[in-house]
Design a protein around this motif. Structure first.
Motif, PDB file in Angstrom:
ATOM      1  N   SER A 204      49.585  37.868  41.634  1.00  0.00           N
ATOM      2  CA  SER A 204      48.591  36.949  42.176  1.00  0.00           C
ATOM      3  C   SER A 204      48.849  35.528  41.721  1.00  0.00           C
ATOM      4  N   LEU A 205      49.215  35.368  40.408  1.00  0.00           N
ATOM      5  CA  LEU A 205      49.469  34.018  39.885  1.00  0.00           C
ATOM      6  C   LEU A 205      50.851  33.541  40.326  1.00  0.00           C
ATOM      7  N   ASN A 206      51.898  34.270  39.994  1.00  0.00           N
ATOM      8  CA  ASN A 206      53.227  34.060  40.553  1.00  0.00           C
ATOM      9  C   ASN A 206      53.687  32.613  40.502  1.00  0.00           C
ATOM     10  N   ASP A 207      53.323  31.918  39.437  1.00  0.00           N
ATOM     11  CA  ASP A 207      53.780  30.540  39.224  1.00  0.00           C
ATOM     12  C   ASP A 207      53.406  29.597  40.367  1.00  0.00           C
ATOM     13  N   GLY A 208      52.334  29.879  41.080  1.00  0.00           N
ATOM     14  CA  GLY A 208      51.858  28.968  42.131  1.00  0.00           C
ATOM     15  C   GLY A 208      52.591  29.078  43.436  1.00  0.00           C
ATOM     16  N   LYS A 209      53.479  30.039  43.616  1.00  0.00           N
ATOM     17  CA  LYS A 209      54.200  30.185  44.880  1.00  0.00           C
ATOM     18  C   LYS A 209      53.276  30.755  45.949  1.00  0.00           C
ATOM     19  N   GLU A 210      53.433  30.237  47.172  1.00  0.00           N
ATOM     20  CA  GLU A 210      52.563  30.689  48.279  1.00  0.00           C
ATOM     21  C   GLU A 210      53.169  31.830  49.076  1.00  0.00           C
ATOM     22  N   TYR A 211      54.496  31.979  49.064  1.00  0.00           N
ATOM     23  CA  TYR A 211      55.161  32.987  49.884  1.00  0.00           C
ATOM     24  C   TYR A 211      55.833  34.031  48.988  1.00  0.00           C
ATOM     25  N   CYS A 212      55.995  35.192  49.563  1.00  0.00           N
ATOM     26  CA  CYS A 212      56.682  36.289  48.885  1.00  0.00           C
ATOM     27  C   CYS A 212      57.347  37.139  49.945  1.00  0.00           C
ATOM     28  N   THR A 213      58.023  38.223  49.547  1.00  0.00           N
ATOM     29  CA  THR A 213      58.579  39.139  50.533  1.00  0.00           C
ATOM     30  C   THR A 213      57.515  40.134  50.957  1.00  0.00           C
ATOM     31  N   VAL A 214      57.758  40.766  52.103  1.00  0.00           N
ATOM     32  CA  VAL A 214      56.822  41.789  52.588  1.00  0.00           C
ATOM     33  C   VAL A 214      56.736  42.925  51.575  1.00  0.00           C
ATOM     34  N   GLN A 215      57.860  43.297  50.970  1.00  0.00           N
ATOM     35  CA  GLN A 215      57.856  44.385  49.979  1.00  0.00           C
ATOM     36  C   GLN A 215      56.951  44.021  48.809  1.00  0.00           C
ATOM     37  N   GLN A 216      57.026  42.764  48.314  1.00  0.00           N
ATOM     38  CA  GLN A 216      56.166  42.346  47.207  1.00  0.00           C
ATOM     39  C   GLN A 216      54.691  42.370  47.627  1.00  0.00           C
ATOM     40  N   GLU A 217      54.390  41.938  48.827  1.00  0.00           N
ATOM     41  CA  GLU A 217      52.999  41.925  49.316  1.00  0.00           C
ATOM     42  C   GLU A 217      52.469  43.350  49.401  1.00  0.00           C
ATOM     43  N   VAL A 218      53.316  44.286  49.866  1.00  0.00           N
ATOM     44  CA  VAL A 218      52.899  45.693  49.975  1.00  0.00           C
ATOM     45  C   VAL A 218      52.692  46.290  48.588  1.00  0.00           C
ATOM     46  N   SER A 219      53.597  46.005  47.656  1.00  0.00           N
ATOM     47  CA  SER A 219      53.451  46.526  46.280  1.00  0.00           C
ATOM     48  C   SER A 219      52.172  45.997  45.654  1.00  0.00           C
ATOM     49  N   HIS A 220      51.884  44.742  45.871  1.00  0.00           N
ATOM     50  CA  HIS A 220      50.649  44.158  45.348  1.00  0.00           C
ATOM     51  C   HIS A 220      49.427  44.897  45.904  1.00  0.00           C
ATOM     52  N   ALA A 221      49.451  45.183  47.222  1.00  0.00           N
ATOM     53  CA  ALA A 221      48.336  45.909  47.840  1.00  0.00           C
ATOM     54  C   ALA A 221      48.233  47.317  47.260  1.00  0.00           C
ATOM     55  N   GLN A 222      49.367  47.967  47.014  1.00  0.00           N
ATOM     56  CA  GLN A 222      49.345  49.329  46.457  1.00  0.00           C
ATOM     57  C   GLN A 222      48.783  49.324  45.034  1.00  0.00           C
ATOM     58  N   ASN A 223      49.128  48.304  44.205  1.00  0.00           N
ATOM     59  CA  ASN A 223      48.559  48.187  42.864  1.00  0.00           C
ATOM     60  C   ASN A 223      47.040  48.049  42.931  1.00  0.00           C
ATOM     61  N   TYR A 224      46.578  47.249  43.933  1.00  0.00           N
ATOM     62  CA  TYR A 224      45.125  47.064  44.061  1.00  0.00           C
ATOM     63  C   TYR A 224      44.451  48.392  44.423  1.00  0.00           C
ATOM     64  N   ILE A 225      45.087  49.175  45.306  1.00  0.00           N
ATOM     65  CA  ILE A 225      44.506  50.460  45.705  1.00  0.00           C
ATOM     66  C   ILE A 225      44.477  51.424  44.514  1.00  0.00           C
ATOM     67  N   ARG A 226      45.527  51.394  43.619  1.00  0.00           N
ATOM     68  CA  ARG A 226      45.526  52.271  42.448  1.00  0.00           C
ATOM     69  C   ARG A 226      44.332  51.955  41.557  1.00  0.00           C
ATOM     70  N   ILE A 227      44.082  50.642  41.379  1.00  0.00           N
ATOM     71  CA  ILE A 227      42.943  50.254  40.536  1.00  0.00           C
ATOM     72  C   ILE A 227      41.632  50.726  41.151  1.00  0.00           C
ATOM     73  N   MET A 228      41.454  50.498  42.513  1.00  0.00           N
ATOM     74  CA  MET A 228      40.196  50.836  43.174  1.00  0.00           C
ATOM     75  C   MET A 228      40.018  52.338  43.305  1.00  0.00           C
ATOM     76  N   SER A 229      41.143  53.085  43.412  1.00  0.00           N
ATOM     77  CA  SER A 229      41.013  54.541  43.524  1.00  0.00           C
ATOM     78  C   SER A 229      40.512  55.147  42.212  1.00  0.00           C
ATOM     79  N   ARG A 230      40.834  54.489  41.062  1.00  0.00           N
ATOM     80  CA  ARG A 230      40.285  54.968  39.788  1.00  0.00           C
ATOM     81  C   ARG A 230      38.797  54.617  39.705  1.00  0.00           C
TER      82      ARG A 230
END
Length: 592
Positions: free
Chosen positions: A425-451
């Motif tokens: 989320s912080l990522n040194d202030g960068k606005e863009y990332c790869t699709v794979q990074q965006e998907v991994s970020h979403a999956q991490n969020y789902i792991r937290i919410m599923s707990r």
């Protein structure tokens, strides 16, 4: 409503005013043409009637002159003179004269009877035996003015003969004088069969709806095609024809409810008048035909004028209408579309100015978007500076190791996911990332919410692997997933499902977040969609959309800010079944 329509449209004003300017003269021309045609029709009908009267008059004049000539011929006959001059009756001469009269009368179909009476009391001479004659009664009544020595034409009366029975006639009566001493020796009466005169009137071809009479100087009907008598005149307001001083004329008369045209013509030989009546409705009916033709002609001309006026005005005002429509429907989030300039007149200059203004607006809009993007970037950088990420990462790592030492694997996984989530989320202030990074970020969020919400939902990702290396604006999927969990899945009792799709479609990347939660009812969905596109100061829409709308609006605005107006969020929902949120962005390679 009509006034509002007239005020709002230049095309409407021009169309109405030009149509009035064109159609008014057309209608005036039609009215004048109709009146001229009506007057001409009436004039032709009257002239035709008068010509008919003249033709009938010529035939009757010929008949009258023929009778006059015949009377002179009879009076001058030597045998007639000899028979009337003798003091005693000569029956040989009687028979000879009767035969002469019979031969003479047989050659003239209109002669009913020729009668010669003697002043000396000799037997009367007839071409046919007269059983009864109404002539003596007329003479006794003074119909000849009381003067037996004048030539005169009788009014109609009845004769009863052995040949014709009872016949209506009128006669020429004149005295017979001695050829040497001019002494009155007898009287000649030549009777004209009114039936023959009636046939002449019938052959004249007078209008079947009208009436035609031969009227003498006493205003009595002598003959008519249908055999009418004086009673026929009583139904019409016909003036006393004996007082019509002119030899011919036309006048309008009233007969009951109907109006008629009366025409009269005077026979030169007798002074009697031919009187014809034509119902006004005859040429009124022709006028209706003319009116119908005029109305059709004016209607077609007016229709053609309307079509041409509307076509030309539409052609002239089409560029103005284009400008008006574009200005009316202009969307501040979309580029101003240029209009092709095809002329150099005033409208062409206006279109050229409009295009220049659109270019200027687009440049200012691009500058504003760039400034906004830089501002948001500075805000994120300021936020990152306040959090002290290295301290936060070290602290979370310590908590994760403690959890592992205590064999609390779930806590360790949850803290690890949170650590990765924050680092991305912080990522040194960068606005863009790869699709794979965006998907991994979403999956991490789902792991937290599923707990946090155990047994509330299952999740699945279906993202095309070919998209993993492409660049995408970060933090787009997580807010959408959060919205689905908090407002769709968490609020229902049964266990739901959450799906994330990513694919390449029509040369662009399409992402979909879909849940099987409680859905959104129709009214709230309308408010939510309106809130996404509402101005930033629309407090009512923001309040109506709630917290869910605030997060979605943020994603929607970031998409439009970075990818253009067509890249915003699309929201669809079936209440109680599902909610689907999608967006589409152009394919970009990841930055090195």
């Amino acid at each position: 409503m009509m006034t509002l329509w007239f005020k709002q449209s230049l095309k409407s004003k021009l169309s109405l005013l030009i149509l009035i300017a064109v159609i008014t003269p057309l209608l005036a021309t039609g009215v004048v043409s109709y009146r001229i045609a009506s007057n001409l029709t009436e004039k032709i009908e009257k002239e035709s009637g008068m010509n008919t009267l003249r033709q009938v008059s010529d035939k009757l004049d010929f008949l009258i002159n023929d009778v006059e000539t015949m009377s002179v011929f009879i009076i001058g006959q030597k045998d007639i003179q000899s028979y009337l001059e003798r003091s005693d009756a000569d029956y040989a001469l009687y028979s000879q004269n009767v035969a002469f009269l019979m031969n003479l009368a047989s050659s003239k179909t209109y002669i009913s009877n020729i009668t010669i009476t003697s002043s000396r009391g000799h037997p009367a001479l007839y071409n046919t035996t007269v059983l009864h004659s109404g002539l003596p009664e007329l003479q006794a009544s003074g119909a000849n003015g009381g003067d037996p020595d004048v030539k005169w034409w009788t009014p109609p009366y009845e004769n009863k003969t052995t040949d014709d029975g009872i016949a209506k006639v009128f006669s020429l009566v004149r005295p017979i004088r001695d050829m040497s001493k001019f002494k009155r020796i007898g009287e000649l009466a030549i009777s004209i069969d009114i039936a023959e005169v009636r046939r002449m009137l019938q052959d004249a071809g007078w209008n079947a709806s009208g009436q035609l009479w031969l009227i003498n100087q006493d205003n009595r009907i002598v003959a008519s095609p249908s055999g009418e008598d004086a009673a026929a005149l009583q139904g019409l307001s016909v003036p006393d024809v004996s007082r019509l001083g002119d030899s011919e004329g036309v006048m309008n008369i009233k007969g009951g409810r109907d109006s008629n045209t009366l025409l009269y013509y005077t026979l030169p030989a007798l002074g009697w008048k031919l009187v014809g009546v034509i119902p006004t409705r005859i040429y009124t009916a022709q006028n209706k035909y003319v009116l119908t033709l005029t109305a059709y002609a004016i209607g077609l001309a007016a229709l053609l004028a309307v079509v041409l006026v509307l076509y030309f005005i539409t052609w002239v005002t089409r560029p103005l209408a284009k400008i008006s429509k574009k200005l009316k429907d202009i969307n501040p989030e979309e580029p101003v579309t240029r209009i092709e300039v095809k002329s150099s007149d005033e409208i062409g200059m206006l279109l050229h100015s409009y295009n220049k203004l659109g270019d200027r607006i687009q440049r200012l809009k691009s500058q504003l978007q760039e400034h906004e993007a830089k501002k948001k970037e500075v805000d994120i950088q300021a936020l990152q500076a306040q959090i002290h990420p290295h301290f936060l990462y070290n602290t979370l790592s310590s908590i994760q190791w403690n959890a592992l030492m205590n064999k609390d694997r779930q806590t360790a996984e949850m803290v690890g996911a949170l650590s990765d989530f924050l680092r991305f989320s912080l990522n040194d202030g960068k606005e863009y990332c790869t699709v794979q990074q965006e998907v991994s970020h979403a999956q991490n969020y789902i792991r937290i919410m599923s707990r946090r919400f155990q047994d509330k939902f299952d999740s699945a990702f279906f993202v095309d692997p070919t998209l993993h290396s492409h660049s995408i604006l970060k933090l787009l999927l997580q807010p959408l997933i959060e919205n689905s969990i908090m407002h769709g899945l968490q609020k229902q009792k049964k266990k739901g499902s959450l799906f994330v799709f990513g694919e390449c479609r029509d040369g662009a990347m399409t992402f979909v977040v879909e849940d099987t939660g409680i859905g959104i009812d129709a009214d709230k969905l309308v408010k939510l969609r309106r809130h996404l596109t509402a101005p930033d100061d629309a407090e009512d829409d923001r309040a109506a959309a709630g917290k869910s709308g605030y997060g979605l609006r943020s994603v929607h605005r970031r998409l439009q800010l970075h990818y253009g107006a067509g890249s915003g969020l699309q929201i669809d929902s079936d209440p109680g079944v599902r909610t689907r949120i999608s967006f589409q962005i152009p394919i970009q390679e990841a930055n090195a």
